[in-house]
Design a protein around this motif. Structure first.
Motif, PDB file in Angstrom:
ATOM      1  N   PRO A 104      -4.148  -1.584  17.538  1.00  0.00           N
ATOM      2  CA  PRO A 104      -3.478  -0.923  18.660  1.00  0.00           C
ATOM      3  C   PRO A 104      -3.352  -1.785  19.910  1.00  0.00           C
ATOM      4  CG  PRO A 104      -4.991   0.587  17.585  1.00  0.00           C
ATOM      5  CD  PRO A 104      -5.235  -0.761  16.981  1.00  0.00           C
ATOM      6  N   ALA A 105      -4.343  -2.644  20.184  1.00  0.00           N
ATOM      7  CA  ALA A 105      -4.309  -3.451  21.404  1.00  0.00           C
ATOM      8  C   ALA A 105      -3.078  -4.344  21.456  1.00  0.00           C
ATOM      9  CB  ALA A 105      -5.574  -4.297  21.502  1.00  0.00           C
ATOM     10  N   ARG A 106      -2.571  -4.749  20.309  1.00  0.00           N
ATOM     11  CA  ARG A 106      -1.404  -5.634  20.289  1.00  0.00           C
ATOM     12  C   ARG A 106      -0.134  -4.917  20.735  1.00  0.00           C
ATOM     13  NH1 ARG A 106      -1.782 -10.716  16.420  1.00  0.00           N
ATOM     14  NH2 ARG A 106      -3.976 -11.183  16.773  1.00  0.00           N
ATOM     15  N   ALA A 107      -0.162  -3.602  20.733  1.00  0.00           N
ATOM     16  CA  ALA A 107       0.959  -2.812  21.236  1.00  0.00           C
ATOM     17  C   ALA A 107       0.592  -2.147  22.561  1.00  0.00           C
ATOM     18  CB  ALA A 107       1.370  -1.760  20.211  1.00  0.00           C
ATOM     19  N   ALA A 108      -0.443  -2.693  23.225  1.00  0.00           N
ATOM     20  CA  ALA A 108      -0.913  -2.171  24.516  1.00  0.00           C
ATOM     21  C   ALA A 108      -1.353  -0.721  24.416  1.00  0.00           C
ATOM     22  CB  ALA A 108       0.161  -2.343  25.586  1.00  0.00           C
ATOM     23  N   ARG A 109      -2.008  -0.388  23.304  1.00  0.00           N
ATOM     24  CA  ARG A 109      -2.488   0.971  23.087  1.00  0.00           C
ATOM     25  C   ARG A 109      -4.004   0.966  22.923  1.00  0.00           C
ATOM     26  NH1 ARG A 109       1.942   3.272  18.645  1.00  0.00           N
ATOM     27  NH2 ARG A 109       3.753   3.260  20.049  1.00  0.00           N
ATOM     28  N   PRO A 110      -4.669   2.083  23.248  1.00  0.00           N
ATOM     29  CA  PRO A 110      -6.122   2.149  23.055  1.00  0.00           C
ATOM     30  C   PRO A 110      -6.462   2.364  21.590  1.00  0.00           C
ATOM     31  CG  PRO A 110      -5.297   4.247  23.851  1.00  0.00           C
ATOM     32  CD  PRO A 110      -4.124   3.308  23.857  1.00  0.00           C
ATOM     33  N   GLY A 111      -7.722   2.109  21.261  1.00  0.00           N
ATOM     34  CA  GLY A 111      -8.182   2.357  19.896  1.00  0.00           C
ATOM     35  C   GLY A 111      -8.626   1.084  19.203  1.00  0.00           C
ATOM     36  N   ALA A 112      -9.601   1.249  18.313  1.00  0.00           N
ATOM     37  CA  ALA A 112     -10.140   0.110  17.579  1.00  0.00           C
ATOM     38  C   ALA A 112      -9.210  -0.286  16.441  1.00  0.00           C
ATOM     39  CB  ALA A 112     -11.513   0.460  17.019  1.00  0.00           C
ATOM     40  N   PRO A 113      -9.250  -1.560  16.024  1.00  0.00           N
ATOM     41  CA  PRO A 113      -8.516  -1.944  14.817  1.00  0.00           C
ATOM     42  C   PRO A 113      -8.956  -1.084  13.639  1.00  0.00           C
ATOM     43  CG  PRO A 113      -9.309  -3.889  15.984  1.00  0.00           C
ATOM     44  CD  PRO A 113      -9.955  -2.699  16.635  1.00  0.00           C
ATOM     45  N   HIS A 114      -8.016  -0.747  12.778  1.00  0.00           N
ATOM     46  CA  HIS A 114      -8.335   0.117  11.645  1.00  0.00           C
ATOM     47  C   HIS A 114      -7.366  -0.142  10.502  1.00  0.00           C
ATOM     48  CE1 HIS A 114      -5.545   2.331  14.324  1.00  0.00           C
ATOM     49  NE2 HIS A 114      -4.988   2.767  13.189  1.00  0.00           N
ATOM     50  N   VAL A 115      -7.785   0.267   9.320  1.00  0.00           N
ATOM     51  CA  VAL A 115      -6.958   0.123   8.126  1.00  0.00           C
ATOM     52  C   VAL A 115      -6.785   1.488   7.489  1.00  0.00           C
ATOM     53  CG1 VAL A 115      -6.686  -0.979   5.877  1.00  0.00           C
ATOM     54  CG2 VAL A 115      -7.823  -2.226   7.738  1.00  0.00           C
ATOM     55  N   HIS A 116      -5.532   1.881   7.288  1.00  0.00           N
ATOM     56  CA  HIS A 116      -5.225   3.081   6.529  1.00  0.00           C
ATOM     57  C   HIS A 116      -5.113   2.690   5.052  1.00  0.00           C
ATOM     58  CE1 HIS A 116      -4.371   5.372  10.157  1.00  0.00           C
ATOM     59  NE2 HIS A 116      -3.499   4.454  10.540  1.00  0.00           N
ATOM     60  N   VAL A 117      -5.827   3.390   4.208  1.00  0.00           N
ATOM     61  CA  VAL A 117      -5.699   3.216   2.768  1.00  0.00           C
ATOM     62  C   VAL A 117      -4.969   4.454   2.247  1.00  0.00           C
ATOM     63  CG1 VAL A 117      -6.895   2.867   0.578  1.00  0.00           C
ATOM     64  CG2 VAL A 117      -7.831   1.881   2.691  1.00  0.00           C
ATOM     65  N   LEU A 118      -3.761   4.264   1.764  1.00  0.00           N
ATOM     66  CA  LEU A 118      -2.884   5.361   1.352  1.00  0.00           C
ATOM     67  C   LEU A 118      -2.798   5.377  -0.164  1.00  0.00           C
ATOM     68  CD1 LEU A 118      -0.074   4.511   3.914  1.00  0.00           C
ATOM     69  CD2 LEU A 118      -2.017   6.052   4.257  1.00  0.00           C
ATOM     70  N   ILE A 119      -3.284   6.456  -0.764  1.00  0.00           N
ATOM     71  CA  ILE A 119      -3.414   6.523  -2.214  1.00  0.00           C
ATOM     72  C   ILE A 119      -2.575   7.678  -2.755  1.00  0.00           C
ATOM     73  CG2 ILE A 119      -5.037   6.785  -4.138  1.00  0.00           C
ATOM     74  CD1 ILE A 119      -7.260   5.952  -2.098  1.00  0.00           C
ATOM     75  N   PRO A 120      -1.479   7.405  -3.469  1.00  0.00           N
ATOM     76  CA  PRO A 120      -0.781   8.498  -4.149  1.00  0.00           C
ATOM     77  C   PRO A 120      -1.775   9.262  -5.013  1.00  0.00           C
ATOM     78  CG  PRO A 120       0.543   6.509  -4.219  1.00  0.00           C
ATOM     79  CD  PRO A 120      -0.799   6.112  -3.666  1.00  0.00           C
ATOM     80  N   ALA A 121      -1.708  10.594  -4.974  1.00  0.00           N
ATOM     81  CA  ALA A 121      -2.817  11.428  -5.442  1.00  0.00           C
ATOM     82  C   ALA A 121      -2.948  11.582  -6.947  1.00  0.00           C
ATOM     83  CB  ALA A 121      -2.705  12.811  -4.802  1.00  0.00           C
ATOM     84  N   ARG A 122      -2.201  10.808  -7.733  1.00  0.00           N
ATOM     85  CA  ARG A 122      -2.304  10.907  -9.191  1.00  0.00           C
ATOM     86  C   ARG A 122      -2.635   9.554  -9.792  1.00  0.00           C
ATOM     87  NH1 ARG A 122       3.392  13.316 -10.673  1.00  0.00           N
ATOM     88  NH2 ARG A 122       2.577  13.273 -12.810  1.00  0.00           N
ATOM     89  N   GLU A 123      -3.293   9.564 -10.942  1.00  0.00           N
ATOM     90  CA  GLU A 123      -3.615   8.326 -11.640  1.00  0.00           C
ATOM     91  C   GLU A 123      -2.334   7.609 -12.067  1.00  0.00           C
ATOM     92  OE1 GLU A 123      -6.291   9.013 -14.863  1.00  0.00           O
ATOM     93  OE2 GLU A 123      -7.827   9.940 -13.601  1.00  0.00           O
ATOM     94  N   VAL A 124      -2.442   6.291 -12.206  1.00  0.00           N
ATOM     95  CA  VAL A 124      -1.300   5.466 -12.591  1.00  0.00           C
ATOM     96  C   VAL A 124      -1.427   5.066 -14.053  1.00  0.00           C
ATOM     97  CG1 VAL A 124      -0.130   3.267 -12.216  1.00  0.00           C
ATOM     98  CG2 VAL A 124      -0.921   4.614 -10.254  1.00  0.00           C
ATOM     99  N   LEU A 125      -0.373   5.308 -14.823  1.00  0.00           N
ATOM    100  CA  LEU A 125      -0.303   4.939 -16.234  1.00  0.00           C
ATOM    101  C   LEU A 125       0.858   3.968 -16.438  1.00  0.00           C
ATOM    102  CD1 LEU A 125      -0.633   8.537 -17.758  1.00  0.00           C
ATOM    103  CD2 LEU A 125      -2.481   6.889 -17.330  1.00  0.00           C
TER     104      LEU A 125
END
Length: 206
Positions: free
Chosen positions: A152-173
């Motif tokens: 966020p700091a790189r866009a002049a916004r508050p908040g700590a660096p963070h990583v979103h892990v986005l997982i489609p909710a079904r198993e992959v075959l």
């Protein structure tokens, strides 16, 4: 600390479930919210890949995401086409057949990046999170995942660096998406993630 589910605050597309760790957020984006807004897997991923400077038309190819960094992680046997986050998300939506659960969202925060005198570096945060996601989520639960890092700091916004892990909710075959990833894509996934992330951080610090 016991887990607790909360109503989605304004602007959030899932009901957050609090748990033992303050550096971890968790929830499952569902097709409809309490306001009856319709969500999609593609929309959930788009909003995190483009935290700023969103293109006018989200459906266009995602050529230049404005997040700090991103990557797609897939289990063995998954389609190579799904290394594109938009194709992965669209495939989930197209194979959804009106299913409710869309995307598991795990957010890992790193306030220690800005702590002195020995801060973590951004590349340290990224590699730690990526390795955790690949080993303890993608391979352990046979799911796909999109890691999206925000600073966020790189866009002049508050908040700590963070990583979103986005997982489609079904198993992959090899043939596409299969059964739901249980218990990961449920409210109980919060306890699982708390334990897994605590163990991974302890091992990383050891």
């Amino acid at each position: 600390m016991a887990t607790k589910k909360h109503a989605p605050p304004p602007g959030l597309d899932y009901a957050p479930i609090t748990g033992a760790r303050e550096d971890l957020s968790f929830g499952v984006v569902q097709a409809t919210t309490g306001t009856k807004k319709v969500n999609t897997a593609e929309g959930a991923m788009f909003r995190r890949l483009y935290p700023i400077l969103k293109p006018d038309e989200p459906a266009l190819p995602w050529s230049r995401p404005t997040c700090f960094r991103h990557d797609v992680l897939l289990p063995f046997g998954a389609s190579d086409d799904w290394y594109d986050p938009q194709r992965l998300a669209r495939a989930y939506d197209e194979q959804g057949f009106s299913l409710v659960d869309l995307v598991v969202v795990v957010t890992l925060r790193f306030p220690e990046v800005e702590a002195l005198p020995q801060p973590l570096r951004l590349h340290d945060v990224w590699e730690m999170t990526r390795a955790f996601t690949l080993e303890r989520l993608v391979r352990a639960h046979n799911v796909g995942a999109v890691c999206v890092m925000h600073v966020p700091a790189r866009a002049a916004r508050p908040g700590a660096p963070h990583v979103h892990v986005l997982i489609p909710a079904r198993e992959v075959l090899p043939t596409g998406f299969g059964k739901f990833a249980r218990p990961l894509a449920t409210d109980q996934g919060r306890e699982l993630l708390d334990a897994e992330w605590a163990a991974w951080r302890d091992a990383s610090n050891g």
